[in-house]
Design a protein around this motif. Structure first.
Motif, short mmCIF file in Angstrom:
data_model
loop_
_atom_site.label_atom_id
_atom_site.label_comp_id
_atom_site.label_asym_id
_atom_site.label_seq_id
_atom_site.Cartn_x
_atom_site.Cartn_y
_atom_site.Cartn_z
N ILE A 63 0.84 -1.22 0.00
CA ILE A 63 0.00 0.00 0.00
C ILE A 63 0.86 1.26 0.00
O ILE A 63 0.47 2.27 -0.55
CB ILE A 63 -1.06 0.02 1.14
N GLU A 64 2.07 1.18 0.57
CA GLU A 64 2.96 2.34 0.48
C GLU A 64 3.32 2.59 -0.99
O GLU A 64 3.37 3.73 -1.45
CB GLU A 64 4.22 2.14 1.31
N ARG A 65 3.57 1.50 -1.69
CA ARG A 65 3.99 1.63 -3.07
C ARG A 65 2.88 2.12 -3.97
O ARG A 65 3.10 2.98 -4.83
CB ARG A 65 4.52 0.28 -3.56
N ILE A 66 1.68 1.60 -3.77
CA ILE A 66 0.58 1.94 -4.67
C ILE A 66 -0.02 3.30 -4.31
O ILE A 66 -0.26 4.14 -5.17
CB ILE A 66 -0.51 0.85 -4.62
N ILE B 1 4.66 4.64 5.50
CA ILE B 1 4.85 3.69 6.58
C ILE B 1 6.33 3.42 6.78
O ILE B 1 6.83 3.47 7.89
CB ILE B 1 4.10 2.37 6.28
N PHE B 2 7.02 3.15 5.69
CA PHE B 2 8.43 2.79 5.79
C PHE B 2 9.36 3.83 5.15
O PHE B 2 10.54 3.89 5.49
CB PHE B 2 8.68 1.43 5.14
N ASP B 3 8.88 4.60 4.21
CA ASP B 3 9.76 5.55 3.52
C ASP B 3 9.80 6.87 4.29
O ASP B 3 8.78 7.53 4.46
CB ASP B 3 9.21 5.79 2.10
N PRO B 4 10.98 7.27 4.76
CA PRO B 4 11.06 8.50 5.54
C PRO B 4 10.61 9.73 4.76
O PRO B 4 10.11 10.69 5.34
CB PRO B 4 12.52 8.60 5.95
#
Lengths: 552, 311
Positions: free
Chosen positions: A237-240, A245-248
């Protein structure tokens, strides 16, 4: 339930040698639908065997191609992107489609009901569904390969995977998410089966250690895999949708990903090795004609590994920026998880004492397992030690270490198991001489491939390098040469095992003279519902007398 | 034709300490594995089944043996842990008198800036016998700064600062690698570390530009108008930066936070994230205006305004 039938220990073993039955699980129906819709745990085990063998070949071909690239320091044979895709796909295919399902889904599926005297697993339809879920995952894997691959490494570290990679990360997240359910459902099925479906008299401490190992494995599968599913779901879901969530850059934390990923992926190592340890216990007991020394210690060491294994994930993160004090705690726990493995090795060795040892093919694979797993586990001590992991982390030393555990340990155990139960599964015996030669070729080829990588890593060669410093060339040339030998060793069983299917002699119900319900109360191949009558167990698992004979 | 690099070069104080641990463990693991395998094979041959020999298998149980060989691995495991832990702990904190060098990792290069402002790419010149501390961050994905000859490695993260320190002990040229897979050209993200005699290093440094990172930071500070609110005295609009570095800051809504690199970086990029008590969040976000170099310079400037030291 049917009438009771005693399995007595007896001096004139075998109790009885059943000839091949007229109708068995392989020939009772011949249509494709009778396979694809089968709820027979044995047929589902065979379907897994065929599928994971294909995946193993695919994963090996990836390795063969990048080992060719690594013959020379320059990146001259493959493009950098192609190389990165090949090592990523090698990892993804081998871990999710070979190592994790190998022993549980093939041998576990086939043997657990036979070993505990049940007609099938607790949920046969769920078992079939697990295979279909696995194949949906496999199909996505094939789609990823055909659409152009994946280049994040099998570890999917963020933000590289979530924000930077231009390959099929979302599909890969789906693949891991879906395939994980196959593993969860198989584990759940085994847990219920082992709890509820043991034959009368088969108490916990009469169970074969193979069952204890699968029990411990199933606990990890059920508790750990959902965390991985959540993790890759969040990457997806971060990618789409760009949810941070994980990418600063989006407000996320990349270290959080590593915690979540390794919370599953370290215990997953035990999903891969514990069933192998179960196989080794069976093989060593049978071929030394002895009760496994320290049965309870081996059984509980599997449980100990499953529990402590959940508390050591941080040892993958000593140099990630994790706090020094956290590192020290993880290091201490990591050292302790080595202890149950050492206990197992001592007890296996002691099992031979005053036995009647027979050096058949499975035993050769088992001794190979002891040696290679010893090195694999021992080098884990290097990496678990904080001060020493700092230089070794992410070098070829790590690559060599986990191949010693995963291939030297798990694949050797898998092959020991396949050679041990092949006559039970197929009803046919293979030729012994080529089989013994293959065990030796695999052992030699393996060491030749991976030992040089320890030296490359200690001298500083980082992993996942398309081109490398020319100083390291000798170790890579040796490794590629060894991989060629190893490849030949892995190909050999395909020939003599395949040959045995058509030309091998009938194995009889118990060619090794082994103890255990699958040998003593079952035909080879087993009949569709395993047992004419549900056996009643009156003795422990390994009631060997020393007078059992081998007929191969 | 080929080198046979068996033992890696030792070029740092840490390498000299960590190598004995490696070799001791190597001897231990090889002895253990070969020993167990040998015992296994010897027992297997000694007790092999032979025609004409009828030996009843005996089921041996021995609790004492079990306890002994469970306890011994525990002791050995803890001893190995302790050896590594002591080394790791002793070298965990950099000494106070380090030469601080800024490092920025980006796909696929290392950008380095010395205390006097001199910049280099994929090369790092350091003096022998002086502790050097690298203050590192990444502009994109995670990288890892790895110098095998120093036996040191540290991941380099976006939006965070990690540090790695070493004391080189031998003049020479040593490879520098990126150890954390970072995309297409990961294997080319390397370079060379040059360890020089201190006098040579001074001479080498002398050839550089005069603007130190702190001076660059001050120039940015003035140019971007930061001084309007954050000038030397406490204005009503923004807190003073004098003596701020390393101190605890009281936040609006309660709680305190140490004014370390990460906090300061966040306060520049996203000023509304942690607002100091007593101030209204007037400051615009500089997220899109500064790159990692600018921020490292600003941090150097803020550090130059005094305050404690902060890891």
């Amino acid at each position: 339930m049917s009438t009771e039938h005693l399995v007595e220990p007896s001096a004139d073993f075998p109790v009885r040698d059943y000839g091949p039955p007229r109708v068995h699980y392989l020939n009772w129906r011949h249509t494709i639908a009778s396979w694809l819709l089968s709820r027979d745990h044995k047929r589902i085990g065979i379907m897994y065997l065929v599928s994971i063998s294909i995946f193993f070949v695919v994963g090996s071909l990836f390795a063969a191609i990048f080992r060719l690239e690594l013959l020379t320091p320059e990146g001259d044979f493959l493009q950098a992107d192609t190389y990165n895709k090949f090592f990523t796909l090698h990892g993804v295919v081998m871990i999710f489609f070979f190592l994790i399902p190998s022993i549980p889904a093939v041998l576990g599926n086939f043997l657990i009901p036979l070993m505990i005297g049940a007609k099938d697993v607790a949920f046969p339809k769920l078992n079939l569904a697990s295979w279909y879920i696995f194949m949906v995952g496999g199909t996505i894997g094939v789609a990823i390969i055909l659409l152009g691959g994946l280049d994040t490494g099998w570890t999917f570290y963020t933000p590289l995977s979530s924000s930077y990679a231009n390959t099929h990360v979302f599909l890969a997240a789906m693949l891991v998410f879906i395939t994980g359910f196959s593993s969860i459902l198989t584990g759940l099925n085994f847990l219920v089966t082992i709890h509820k479906m043991r034959a009368p008299g088969l108490t916990w401490f009469r169970l074969p250690l193979f069952i204890w190992a699968h029990y411990a494995t199933s606990v990890i599968q059920v508790l750990g895999t959902p965390v991985l599913a959540i993790t890759v779901f969040l990457v997806g879901i971060e990618r789409i949708w760009g949810v941070g969530i994980f990418d600063p850059a989006l407000g996320g934390d990349p270290i959080l990903f590593q915690h979540m990923f390794w919370f599953y992926s370290h215990p997953a190592v035990y999903i891969m090795i514990l069933p192998g340890m179960g196989v080794i216990s069976e093989v060593i007991a049978c071929f030394s004609r002895n009760r496994v020394f320290g049965y309870e210690f081996i059984a509980f060491s599997s449980v100990a590994i499953a529990i402590i294994g959940f508390l050591v994930w941080g040892h993958h993160m000593y140099v990630s920026g994790q706090s020094m004090y956290a590192n020290l705690v993880f290091s201490l726990l990591t050292m302790l998880v080595a202890v149950p493995s050492a206990i197992k090795i001592f007890n296996w060795t002691a099992t031979l004492y005053k036995g009647n040892v027979i050096w058949e093919t499975p035993m050769l694979y088992a001794v190979g397992f002891i040696g290679l797993f010893g090195i694999g586990g021992g080098t884990g001590l290097f990496l678990g030690t904080t001060g020493l992991d700092v230089p070794l982390h992410d070098t070829y030393f790590v690559v060599a270490h986990f191949h010693y555990v995963m291939v030297g340990g798990m694949v050797m155990a898998y092959l020991a198991g396949i050679h041990f139960w092949w006559p039970k599964i197929t009803g046919k015996m293979y030729a012994q001489t080529p089989a013994k030669i293959s065990a030796i070729v695999v052992f030699v080829g393996f060491n030749f491939t991976f030992f040089p990588q320890f030296l490359a890593g200690w001298n500083g060669m980082p992993r996942r390098y398309h081109s490398y410093n020319a100083d390291f060339q000798i170790w890579n040339v040796l490794s590629t040469a060894g991989a060629t030998v190893l490849g030949i060793g892995f190909l050999m069983p395909a020939f003599y095992l395949g040959w045995s299917l058509f030309f091998g002699k009938d194995a009889g119900s118990n060619p090794w003279g082994a103890r255990g319900l699958e040998w003593e109360a079952c035909t080879s191949p087993p009949i569709p519902h395993n047992f004419e009558e549900i056996p009643v167990v009156t003795q422990e698992a390994y009631a060997y007398t020393g007078e059992e004979t081998v007929s191969v | 034709m080929w080198n046979f690099p068996l033992l890696p070069e030792q070029a740092s104080a840490y390498a000299a300490k960590v190598d004995p641990l490696f070799y001791a463990l190597a001897v231990f693991v090889l002895t253990f594995t070969m020993g167990v395998t040998t015992v296994f094979i010897v027992l297997g041959v000694r007790y092999r089944k032979r025609r004409g020999v009828h030996r009843k298998s005996v089921h041996v149980e021995n609790m004492l043996i079990e306890l002994v060989w469970s306890a011994i691995p525990v002791v050995i495991a803890i001893a190995i842990f302790a050896w590594g832990a002591v080394l790791y702990y002793d070298h965990g904190k950099a000494p106070g008198d380090t030469i601080d060098i800024n490092v920025i990792g980006k796909q696929w290069m290392w950008k380095i800036q010395h205390p006097n402002g001199l910049r280099e790419v994929n090369e790092l010149h350091v003096p022998k016998g002086r502790p050097v501390k690298l203050i590192m961050t990444s502009q994109d994905v995670i990288h890892s700064f790895y110098v095998p000859a120093f036996r040191k490695k540290q991941d380099v993260l976006p939006a965070r600062y990690t540090s790695l320190w070493f004391e080189a002990t031998k003049v020479g040229e040593y490879p520098l690698f990126c150890a954390e897979y970072c995309g297409t050209e990961h294997s080319l993200m390397g370079g060379t570390v040059y360890v020089m005699e201190p006098s040579d290093y001074e001479e080498w440094l002398g050839g550089g530009p005069a603007l130190t990172p702190a001076a660059e930071g001050e120039a940015i500070f003035q140019k971007m108008g930061c001084a309007t609110c954050h000038d030397a005295g406490d204005s009503s609009r923004g807190p003073s930066l004098n003596g701020l570095y390393g101190k605890d800051v009281k936040l609006r809504g309660g709680g305190t936070i140490p004014a370390n690199d990460e906090y300061l970086r966040r306060s520049i990029m996203e000023p509304t994230a942690d607002v100091v008590v007593g101030y209204t969040p007037l400051m615009p976000a500089f997220k899109t205006q500064f790159n990692e170099d600018d921020i490292l310079s600003l941090l150097a400037y803020i550090k130059s305004l005094g305050g404690g030291t902060q890891e």
